[in-house]
Design an enzyme around this catalytic site. Structure first.
Site, mmCIF file in Angstrom:
data_model
loop_
_atom_site.group_PDB
_atom_site.id
_atom_site.type_symbol
_atom_site.label_atom_id
_atom_site.label_comp_id
_atom_site.label_asym_id
_atom_site.label_seq_id
_atom_site.Cartn_x
_atom_site.Cartn_y
_atom_site.Cartn_z
ATOM 1 N N GLU A 33 0.685 -1.091 0.190
ATOM 2 C CA GLU A 33 0.096 -0.083 0.108
ATOM 3 C C GLU A 33 0.995 1.197 -0.080
ATOM 4 O O GLU A 33 1.830 1.177 0.941
ATOM 5 C CB GLU A 33 -1.081 -0.105 1.089
ATOM 6 C CG GLU A 33 -1.683 1.081 1.635
ATOM 7 C CD GLU A 33 -2.516 1.823 0.538
ATOM 8 O OE1 GLU A 33 -2.896 1.014 -0.039
ATOM 9 O OE2 GLU A 33 -2.519 3.073 0.406
ATOM 10 N N CYS A 43 -14.635 8.251 0.581
ATOM 11 C CA CYS A 43 -16.096 8.984 0.783
ATOM 12 C C CYS A 43 -16.459 9.662 1.975
ATOM 13 O O CYS A 43 -17.043 10.380 2.155
ATOM 14 C CB CYS A 43 -17.260 7.466 0.737
ATOM 15 S SG CYS A 43 -16.589 6.131 0.114
ATOM 16 N N TYR A 62 -10.329 -1.387 9.164
ATOM 17 C CA TYR A 62 -9.382 -1.880 10.040
ATOM 18 C C TYR A 62 -8.191 -1.512 9.851
ATOM 19 O O TYR A 62 -7.804 -1.019 8.717
ATOM 20 C CB TYR A 62 -9.409 -3.563 9.691
ATOM 21 C CG TYR A 62 -10.700 -4.207 9.832
ATOM 22 C CD1 TYR A 62 -10.812 -4.462 10.884
ATOM 23 C CD2 TYR A 62 -11.242 -4.675 8.812
ATOM 24 C CE1 TYR A 62 -12.322 -5.163 11.189
ATOM 25 C CE2 TYR A 62 -12.638 -5.455 9.179
ATOM 26 C CZ TYR A 62 -12.980 -5.512 10.323
ATOM 27 O OH TYR A 62 -14.265 -6.191 10.592
ATOM 28 N N VAL A 81 4.648 0.358 -5.305
ATOM 29 C CA VAL A 81 4.851 -0.642 -6.244
ATOM 30 C C VAL A 81 5.496 0.121 -7.520
ATOM 31 O O VAL A 81 4.739 0.943 -8.129
ATOM 32 C CB VAL A 81 4.135 -1.628 -6.417
ATOM 33 C CG1 VAL A 81 4.552 -2.532 -7.745
ATOM 34 C CG2 VAL A 81 3.635 -2.409 -5.105
ATOM 35 N N ASP A 273 -11.810 -0.147 -8.142
ATOM 36 C CA ASP A 273 -11.672 0.838 -9.026
ATOM 37 C C ASP A 273 -10.776 0.729 -10.376
ATOM 38 O O ASP A 273 -10.843 1.235 -11.443
ATOM 39 C CB ASP A 273 -11.439 2.136 -8.485
ATOM 40 C CG ASP A 273 -12.560 2.433 -7.393
ATOM 41 O OD1 ASP A 273 -13.515 1.696 -7.306
ATOM 42 O OD2 ASP A 273 -12.264 3.544 -6.918
ATOM 43 N N ALA A 291 -17.060 1.987 -3.566
ATOM 44 C CA ALA A 291 -16.810 1.009 -2.565
ATOM 45 C C ALA A 291 -17.632 -0.313 -2.641
ATOM 46 O O ALA A 291 -17.145 -1.390 -2.354
ATOM 47 C CB ALA A 291 -16.645 1.714 -1.086
#
Lengths: 441, 441
Positions: A33, A43, A62, A81, A273, A291
């Site tokens: 991430e 949102c 979480y 990445v 997405d 979502a």
């Protein structure tokens, strides 16, 4: 040991990782991430900007620690990445300033979407997208008095509400002839537009030419506006540069996938997405970057990677937003969209109330239903109301998804108790109007 | 000229008359209504009792004059039909103390339901049913301090709320081991029971033996209670004495009809609480005496009389009520009911919130879904929540009616915006729990 790599720790990626883990307890799973947050969704940013909450951690369902401890998923945050080599089946990141390669057996591409950008650059040109940037953007906006918003779509009107509530002078500049023009037909969109115009300054039919002074001077085809900052909210696009040229891209510009969320490369999945899907009504490619769809795509990818076959049925395009007291929802096709696909439609609009005449506090609610003319199947719905919009919208999403006719929808046995409905539900009345051609109660 | 007579001017009767009128502009249509009100529904009485409104006329959606003037329907109020002669095709009323006969070509039997009565009689034993009696009953109740309610069903808990809100000391006596035990399974019913018990005195597992002193002394199998008045709310039954012996009565005790609302006698229709219907899930006779069903039955009868063929699809049994902040809904079969029909079920309960974690004002919502074990089709749902219950209930009514599987329901593209939902809708989570066996978000 099988290795799964997930690129992007948003809704789709973390859901895919979690379901793969459930089904393959021994799989080696790493999520990369780029930011410090996982399991996040943008949102909430307008409500954070409004100041309705102040704890950034609430953006995450979480935490990274939760995934590590409870689900044995290795989450590498703040890790971008930089290369994906689909042929060699590895990805590359920077770790301590050095390139490091990770190999995979399975890969999930869930890099999400990113805001479309304009040509102009500047410190006061703000893109509202990732929760990880929310505090910085909020600080910029809170220290500004006069703020332009470019784009009268969902994010545009949500930010307009938030900033106006913070006491800012907002000017909303929109290219279309009414607000939410990609979500609603003109008849319904005008109702929202009037409401927004009663609260903030709105410029319709006005196109941005450029932004100068680092975000403080807006030049449109109709005028110039001096502001303290500009929020650009002209839409999003799939964030897929890292795999371009190596994988099949769909018509919508997102990664092509089949109904198992498999891409054109073996054992490489895409979800959320970043991925394209198929519209259940038109059977054509579609892209719904929200979502709930992302989560379900992640579920499908994760199950299939885990060895349990699950099929994604496609999308209908359910969207919901809020401006002040108005909750505004849409599912299926608008009449505008249907026309583009050559589908002949009939439609009905009914304005009704949410409670019995005699029960205090009843609110307005307006429902538009759209049917395909020959079959009289419901292919779209739009709702504007002050309460009980969400459930009705979900009902209509189910109706569109399963292909109810107007008659079948009319005969759905809706509930009635005076504090929360009329005897004839607004949806029932709209279905009856379509089915019989007769309005009224 | 064709003559249509309608007996009973409630929801079903007036809807039937109105649709027959639309399709046959020259038909002679007379509605006989025993009280002074038409187009009424008793559902508002608890709120009138609570004092939330004071204008009795609000019980009527339309007045008798409206029907006369706008729809050319001759409405005879305060006119009780004393005889129905189906063989001779006429009905008899008293007009100016004399019997008068009216002939018909078509007849609609829409006499509705009436409260089940207990053996004891007395001035302070009150039955809450017809809006025309609402003021008299309200006066009795407002002048009482301590009030017993017999029956912990829907009307019982609605009256308990109303009377407690008026500052009355309420004692609710219920035969079952939890409240709403015909509407909800025990797991959900207990949640409601706890809530009601926190607000009013409730006696469970306690059966009425008799009521003495004209309604002021309740004797049960467990004790004696002195009160100022007693409300009896032990259910309703079809009001069909006037045609008994002349027409086929169904298993449920209501008038048998086919899917066109035709009774066993040619050109005689029945609609609303007087009529039986067929349960869509069990295919067995069922009786759902609520206004939305009555209206739709009236629509079907009126259209068929008018010459336009319309088929009533049957019922699933959607019920919704409110106690204080709790909105409580049910559609389809409960597990208790399913068991009685020999249907094997699996179920899932999910407790969730109605808004994003960070959005102020989120409320609890609990959904129970029930599926038929082999097919995994959703056959029932129960919801308790503080907002956005109605639309979700209607969604689930559509789902049950059309036979969605748990998997199909999971994949419905629900809407999400933080002020009115979580990313994973509570219904989606409950469907996922049924479908995968896995709970959590």
């Amino acid at each position: 040991m099988e290795k799964l790599i997930v690129i992007g720790g948003g809704a789709a990626g973390m859901t895919a990782a979690s379901w793969a883990r459930r089904l393959k307890p021994n799989m080696d799973i790493i999520v990369f991430e780029a930011t410090r947050m996982v399991s996040h969704a943008p949102c909430g940013i307008p409500y954070y900007t409004e100041g309705l909450f102040n704890d950034e951690n609430l953006f995450m369902t979480y935490t990274p620690e939760y995934f590590k401890e409870k689900r044995k998923i290795d989450v590498k945050i703040n890790t971008r990445v930089v290369e994906v080599n689909l042929k060699d089946r590895n990805i590359v990141i920077f770790e301590n300033l050095e390139k490091k390669k990770y190999e995979f057996d399975y890969l999930v591409l869930s890099m999400g979407a990113r805001p479309k950008r304009i040509d102009s650059e500047g410190e006061k040109i703000l893109y509202v997208h990732h929760p990880a940037d929310a505090t910085q953007i909020r600080n910029e906006l809170w220290s500004s008095s006069r703020i332009a918003i470019i784009g009268g779509g969902i994010l545009g009107i949500e930010m307009a509400e938030a900033l106006q509530a913070r006491g800012k002078k907002v000017i909303l500049i929109h290219r279309g002839k009414y607000l939410l023009n990609r979500m609603l037909d003109e008849d319904m969109g005008k109702i929202v537009t009037e409401k927004v115009m009663s609260e903030v300054e709105v410029k319709l039919n006005e196109s941005l030419v450029e932004i100068k002074n680092g975000g403080k001077l807006i030049i449109t085809d109709k005028g110039k506006y001096e502001v303290d900052a500009t929020v650009v909210a002209i839409g999003v696009e799939p964030n897929i540069d890292v795999v371009k040229g190596q994988i099949k891209i769909g018509e919508t510009g997102a990664i092509w996938v089949d109904d198992h969320m498999r891409t054109s490369v073996p054992n490489v999945y895409a979800a959320g997405d970043a991925a394209e899907s198929v519209n259940i009504i038109t059977k054509k490619p579609d892209w719904i970057p929200f979502a709930p769809v992302a989560n379900k795509m992640g579920f499908v990818a994760g199950n299939n990677i885990g060895g349990k076959e699950v099929v994604f049925p496609g999308v209908v395009g359910t969207v919901i937003t809020k401006f002040k007291e108005y909750i505004i929802g849409k599912t299926g096709l608008t009449e505008n969209e249907a026309r583009r696909y050559g589908i002949k439609t009939v439609s009905a609009i009914v304005r009704h109330k949410t409670r019995a005449r005699y029960y205090p506090g009843g609110k307005d609610i307006i429902v538009k239903l759209i049917a395909e003319e020959n079959s009289m199947r419901i292919i779209g719905a739009q709702i504007i109301g002050e309460e009980e919009v969400l459930g009705r919208l979900n009902m209509l999403a189910a109706v569109v998804q399963k292909g109810f006719t107007a008659e079948e929808l009319f005969f759905v046995e809706t509930g009635y108790v005076p504090p929360v409905n009329r005897v004839w539900d607004v949806v029932t009345l709209a279905a009856r109007k379509l089915y019989t051609g007769v309005g009224g109660e």
